[in-house]
Scaffold this motif. Structure first.
Motif, short mmCIF file in Angstrom:
data_model
loop_
_atom_site.label_atom_id
_atom_site.label_comp_id
_atom_site.label_asym_id
_atom_site.label_seq_id
_atom_site.Cartn_x
_atom_site.Cartn_y
_atom_site.Cartn_z
N TYR A 32 33.40 116.39 40.24
CA TYR A 32 33.73 115.08 39.69
C TYR A 32 32.61 114.56 38.80
O TYR A 32 31.44 114.89 38.99
CB TYR A 32 33.98 114.06 40.81
N ASP A 33 32.97 113.71 37.84
CA ASP A 33 32.01 112.98 37.00
C ASP A 33 31.81 111.64 37.70
O ASP A 33 32.74 110.85 37.79
CB ASP A 33 32.60 112.80 35.60
N VAL A 34 30.61 111.38 38.21
CA VAL A 34 30.38 110.23 39.09
C VAL A 34 29.45 109.20 38.47
O VAL A 34 28.39 109.53 37.94
CB VAL A 34 29.79 110.69 40.45
N THR A 35 29.85 107.94 38.57
CA THR A 35 29.02 106.79 38.20
C THR A 35 28.82 105.98 39.46
O THR A 35 29.79 105.70 40.17
CB THR A 35 29.71 105.91 37.13
N LYS A 36 27.57 105.60 39.75
CA LYS A 36 27.30 104.80 40.95
C LYS A 36 26.80 103.42 40.55
O LYS A 36 26.11 103.27 39.55
CB LYS A 36 26.32 105.50 41.88
N VAL A 37 27.21 102.41 41.34
CA VAL A 37 26.80 101.03 41.10
C VAL A 37 26.37 100.43 42.44
O VAL A 37 27.15 100.39 43.38
CB VAL A 37 27.94 100.18 40.49
N SER A 38 25.12 99.95 42.49
CA SER A 38 24.64 99.32 43.73
C SER A 38 24.54 97.80 43.61
O SER A 38 24.53 97.10 44.61
CB SER A 38 23.28 99.90 44.13
N ASP A 39 24.50 97.30 42.39
CA ASP A 39 24.40 95.86 42.15
C ASP A 39 25.80 95.34 41.83
O ASP A 39 26.34 95.59 40.76
CB ASP A 39 23.45 95.61 40.97
N ASN A 40 26.39 94.61 42.80
CA ASN A 40 27.79 94.25 42.57
C ASN A 40 28.00 93.23 41.45
O ASN A 40 29.12 93.00 41.03
CB ASN A 40 28.53 93.91 43.87
N ALA A 41 26.94 92.69 40.90
CA ALA A 41 27.06 91.83 39.72
C ALA A 41 27.37 92.66 38.47
O ALA A 41 27.84 92.13 37.47
CB ALA A 41 25.78 91.02 39.52
N ARG A 42 27.14 93.98 38.54
CA ARG A 42 27.38 94.86 37.40
C ARG A 42 28.70 95.64 37.50
O ARG A 42 29.04 96.41 36.60
CB ARG A 42 26.23 95.86 37.27
#
Length: 132
Positions: A32-42
């Protein structure tokens, strides 16, 4: 010349950065091509830019919960039809399932989970494809 297949884009949202890195590594190894986000404002801005094929979201986050973010993702043109899978070790009751449905979440994976469980759910929701 062989056409390059497009990988299925997965966006994972969780405020636990260690968990995010581990899950990203597992999903990338699975193709899979994965993007991670830890800051839920983003989350909304990143989702609009990436336009993922599927979103994995933790439900227990701060300042916005995964329920709130899923609901917001449903109102955005770019992600209104993107399948959402929730991940939680806290929200596992039947009543929580009603709230997941209201927010447009299709599936739930209970934490802790085996990485193969997540891949199985992703494949079920995407129709078994890892490439576009």
């Amino acid at each position: 010349m062989k056409k390059t297949e497009k990988k299925t884009k997965v966006m994972i949202i969780d405020d636990d950065s260690e968990f995010l890195c581990e899950l990203k590594e597992i999903l990338e190894a699975a193709g899979y091509d994965v993007t991670k986000v830890s800051d839920n404002a983003r989350v909304i801005k990143t989702a609009a830019k990436v336009q993922p094929d599927i979103i994995l979201i933790d439900l227990k986050m701060y300042p916005k919960s995964g329920f709130q973010l899923a609901d917001e993702l449903r109102t955005q043109f770019e992600t209104s039809k993107t399948p959402i899978i929730s991940m939680s070790g806290y929200f596992t009751r039947e009543e929580d399932g009603i709230l997941r449905g209201i927010c447009g979440i299709q599936e739930q994976v209970d934490k802790p989970f085996n990485p193969l469980d997540v891949i199985t759910v992703i494949e079920r929701v995407t129709g078994g494809k890892r490439t576009g």
